[in-house]
Design a protein around this motif. Structure first.
Motif, mmCIF file in Angstrom:
data_model
loop_
_atom_site.group_PDB
_atom_site.id
_atom_site.type_symbol
_atom_site.label_atom_id
_atom_site.label_comp_id
_atom_site.label_asym_id
_atom_site.label_seq_id
_atom_site.Cartn_x
_atom_site.Cartn_y
_atom_site.Cartn_z
ATOM 1 N N PHE A 1 -16.964 1.356 -10.103
ATOM 2 C CA PHE A 1 -15.882 1.286 -11.072
ATOM 3 C C PHE A 1 -15.545 -0.162 -11.438
ATOM 4 O O PHE A 1 -15.686 -1.069 -10.618
ATOM 5 N N PRO A 2 -15.065 -0.378 -12.662
ATOM 6 C CA PRO A 2 -14.443 -1.681 -12.969
ATOM 7 C C PRO A 2 -13.249 -1.897 -12.046
ATOM 8 O O PRO A 2 -12.682 -0.944 -11.499
ATOM 9 N N LEU A 3 -12.841 -3.154 -11.897
ATOM 10 C CA LEU A 3 -11.734 -3.482 -11.005
ATOM 11 C C LEU A 3 -10.543 -4.012 -11.795
ATOM 12 O O LEU A 3 -10.681 -4.937 -12.607
ATOM 13 N N LEU A 4 -9.386 -3.423 -11.557
ATOM 14 C CA LEU A 4 -8.115 -3.910 -12.094
ATOM 15 C C LEU A 4 -7.306 -4.492 -10.949
ATOM 16 O O LEU A 4 -6.938 -3.778 -10.000
ATOM 17 N N PHE A 5 -7.030 -5.788 -11.020
ATOM 18 C CA PHE A 5 -6.270 -6.509 -9.999
ATOM 19 C C PHE A 5 -4.838 -6.665 -10.507
ATOM 20 O O PHE A 5 -4.614 -7.241 -11.573
ATOM 21 N N TRP A 6 -3.845 -6.190 -9.737
ATOM 22 C CA TRP A 6 -2.467 -6.102 -10.226
ATOM 23 C C TRP A 6 -1.501 -6.888 -9.346
ATOM 24 O O TRP A 6 -1.540 -6.793 -8.116
ATOM 25 N N THR A 7 -0.593 -7.664 -10.004
ATOM 26 C CA THR A 7 0.493 -8.345 -9.306
ATOM 27 C C THR A 7 1.824 -7.860 -9.879
ATOM 28 O O THR A 7 2.052 -7.912 -11.079
ATOM 29 N N HIS A 8 2.693 -7.392 -8.984
ATOM 30 C CA HIS A 8 3.947 -6.756 -9.395
ATOM 31 C C HIS A 8 4.986 -7.767 -9.875
ATOM 32 O O HIS A 8 4.908 -8.967 -9.592
ATOM 33 N N GLY A 9 5.990 -7.260 -10.573
ATOM 34 C CA GLY A 9 7.116 -8.065 -11.014
ATOM 35 C C GLY A 9 8.240 -8.057 -9.996
ATOM 36 O O GLY A 9 8.134 -7.517 -8.900
ATOM 37 N N GLY A 10 9.368 -8.688 -10.391
ATOM 38 C CA GLY A 10 10.531 -8.742 -9.516
ATOM 39 C C GLY A 10 11.119 -10.129 -9.364
ATOM 40 O O GLY A 10 11.768 -10.437 -8.370
ATOM 41 N N GLY A 11 10.903 -10.983 -10.367
ATOM 42 C CA GLY A 11 11.502 -12.312 -10.336
ATOM 43 C C GLY A 11 11.012 -13.186 -9.211
ATOM 44 O O GLY A 11 11.719 -14.112 -8.791
ATOM 45 N N TRP A 12 9.817 -12.913 -8.702
ATOM 46 C CA TRP A 12 9.205 -13.629 -7.574
ATOM 47 C C TRP A 12 9.940 -13.419 -6.263
ATOM 48 O O TRP A 12 9.459 -13.830 -5.218
ATOM 49 N N PHE A 13 11.107 -12.776 -6.288
ATOM 50 C CA PHE A 13 11.882 -12.612 -5.059
ATOM 51 C C PHE A 13 12.001 -11.151 -4.641
ATOM 52 O O PHE A 13 12.508 -10.840 -3.557
ATOM 53 N N ALA A 14 11.506 -10.234 -5.473
ATOM 54 C CA ALA A 14 11.603 -8.810 -5.172
ATOM 55 C C ALA A 14 10.330 -8.122 -5.655
ATOM 56 O O ALA A 14 9.424 -8.745 -6.200
ATOM 57 N N GLY A 15 10.286 -6.804 -5.464
ATOM 58 C CA GLY A 15 9.105 -6.035 -5.802
ATOM 59 C C GLY A 15 8.184 -5.884 -4.607
ATOM 60 O O GLY A 15 8.208 -6.696 -3.677
ATOM 61 N N ASP A 16 7.390 -4.815 -4.619
ATOM 62 C CA ASP A 16 6.463 -4.548 -3.519
ATOM 63 C C ASP A 16 5.372 -3.603 -4.003
ATOM 64 O O ASP A 16 5.248 -3.346 -5.213
ATOM 65 N N LEU A 17 4.585 -3.082 -3.084
ATOM 66 C CA LEU A 17 3.471 -2.224 -3.462
ATOM 67 C C LEU A 17 3.923 -0.921 -4.120
ATOM 68 O O LEU A 17 3.151 -0.294 -4.844
ATOM 69 N N ASP A 18 5.168 -0.507 -3.866
ATOM 70 C CA ASP A 18 5.661 0.736 -4.452
ATOM 71 C C ASP A 18 6.184 0.563 -5.871
ATOM 72 O O ASP A 18 6.433 1.553 -6.563
ATOM 73 N N SER A 19 6.352 -0.689 -6.325
ATOM 74 C CA SER A 19 6.951 -0.908 -7.644
ATOM 75 C C SER A 19 6.159 -0.231 -8.750
ATOM 76 O O SER A 19 6.734 0.374 -9.662
ATOM 77 N N ASN A 20 4.842 -0.338 -8.692
ATOM 78 C CA ASN A 20 3.982 0.227 -9.733
ATOM 79 C C ASN A 20 2.965 1.211 -9.171
ATOM 80 O O ASN A 20 1.974 1.531 -9.842
ATOM 81 N N ASP A 21 3.209 1.689 -7.969
ATOM 82 C CA ASP A 21 2.216 2.497 -7.273
ATOM 83 C C ASP A 21 1.783 3.725 -8.079
ATOM 84 O O ASP A 21 0.586 3.950 -8.313
ATOM 85 N N TYR A 22 2.733 4.526 -8.524
ATOM 86 C CA TYR A 22 2.377 5.746 -9.246
ATOM 87 C C TYR A 22 1.731 5.457 -10.605
ATOM 88 O O TYR A 22 0.715 6.068 -10.952
ATOM 89 N N PRO A 23 2.279 4.532 -11.411
ATOM 90 C CA PRO A 23 1.587 4.209 -12.670
ATOM 91 C C PRO A 23 0.169 3.697 -12.447
ATOM 92 O O PRO A 23 -0.730 4.025 -13.233
ATOM 93 N N LEU A 24 -0.054 2.921 -11.395
ATOM 94 C CA LEU A 24 -1.389 2.411 -11.128
ATOM 95 C C LEU A 24 -2.331 3.531 -10.691
ATOM 96 O O LEU A 24 -3.525 3.524 -11.018
#
Length: 332
Positions: free
Chosen positions: A78-101
């Protein structure tokens, strides 16, 4: 909901909560919003595999999450999509976009790599970029674990502060011999901060007069200009040797934008960050690159998360899929 600009204020820089409280509130709000929007749409568990990995970074380890479609045969990659979450650099985690990803992985047959970089202010710049860069190299070196074929596409993407990190990763990787054999083939930047406001005086007068959105949208819903400055202050301590005009702080100011991969840039009209993203797309094009710049009218920063049924949110999700297909079609 009404198609007018939402009036609900979801401003986590208001000072009403302590910093850890703000982080917890942000994470819970985003996690619940994305799960509520996407849970009923997820495919069955047999359609993909989710595995968390530990990646070594300077002085520590971080968690990353891989989502890999169930292969149709032993040879499928498969092609690879590398994702970095938002949150103002001080918040956010793996669950922030888990379902959409997970949905993107399933729908577009992508291996997805989601990074839980360390957060400010406990870890200042450039920790977020360095952690993500270590994870990017790890992903490129471990394609067998991800069932990935980077020749089919290697896309770096992120939302908000994650899009800032993604833009820096793309610039840094272009000049790194490590990525000669693993070149990034595309970038997807959603509502990105690309220029520290204190570095606006480094922009040419011709472009600086077009940087109006910090003033025009200074009291916008979900993200005010004051809030954005607050988030920048968490990232950069006063004694941080990295100045606001450093290209790894303000990728807008990188002196050489040639040779960067095609970009999809998604922008909210009622966002203080609007104009720097518009101009960055123009700068990429002037440097010989390709950029699709898409504006979402009348909506504020983070609209697709907080108001997922809004017509502009539906359009954004459609454009994500179309944009990724465009980037994948252009992969060598």
């Amino acid at each position: 909901m009404s198609q007018q600009q939402p009036e609900q204020q979801l401003d986590f820089a208001s000072g009403d909560l302590d910093l850890l409280g703000q982080r917890s509130a942000f994470n819970a709000t985003v996690r619940d919003a994305t799960r509520n929007a996407w849970a009923s749409k997820l495919p069955g568990d047999d359609e993909y595999t989710v595995i968390d990995h530990q990646v070594a970074v300077e002085g520590s380890e971080i968690l990353v999450r891989a989502v890999v479609p169930t292969p149709k045969n032993e040879l499928e990659r498969f092609p690879l999509l590398f994702w970095t979450h938002g949150g103002g650099w001080f918040a956010g985690d793996l669950d922030s976009n888990d379902y959409p990803l997970r949905m993107l992985s399933h729908e577009l047959r992508l291996a997805v790599f989601n990074v839980d970089y360390r957060l400010a202010p406990e870890h200042r710049h450039p920790t977020q970029v360095n952690d993500s860069y270590a994870a990017l190299k790890w992903a490129a070196a471990n394609t067998d674990l991800l069932r990935a074929d980077l020749k089919r596409g290697f896309i770096v993407a992120g939302e908000s502060s994650g899009a800032h990190i993604a833009a820096v990763l793309v610039q840094r990787s272009r000049d790194d011999p490590f990525f000669k054999d693993y070149p990034i083939t595309g970038q997807l930047l959603q509502i990105p901060p690309l220029l520290h406001p204190d570095a606006a005086d480094r922009v040419s007068e011709k472009l600086r007069v077009r940087l109006r959105s910090y003033e025009e949208n200074k009291n916008a819903a979900t993200l005010t200009s004051e809030s954005m400055r607050f988030y920048w202050s968490l990232l950069l301590a006063e004694n941080n040797p990295h100045s606001a005009s450093d290209p790894e702080v303000s990728p807008f100011l990188h002196p050489n934008l040639r040779g960067l991969p095609p970009a999809v840039i998604q922008i909210a009209e009622a966002d203080p960050l609007r104009d720097e993203a518009i101009l960055y797309g123009e700068l990429l094009a002037e440097a010989g690159g390709k950029a699709r710049v898409i504006m979402y009218l009348g909506v504020p920063h983070g609209f697709s998360t907080f108001f997922p049924e809004h017509e502009q949110s539906v359009k954004l999700e459609f454009d994500v899929r179309q944009g990724l297909r465009w980037l994948l079609d252009g992969a060598p």
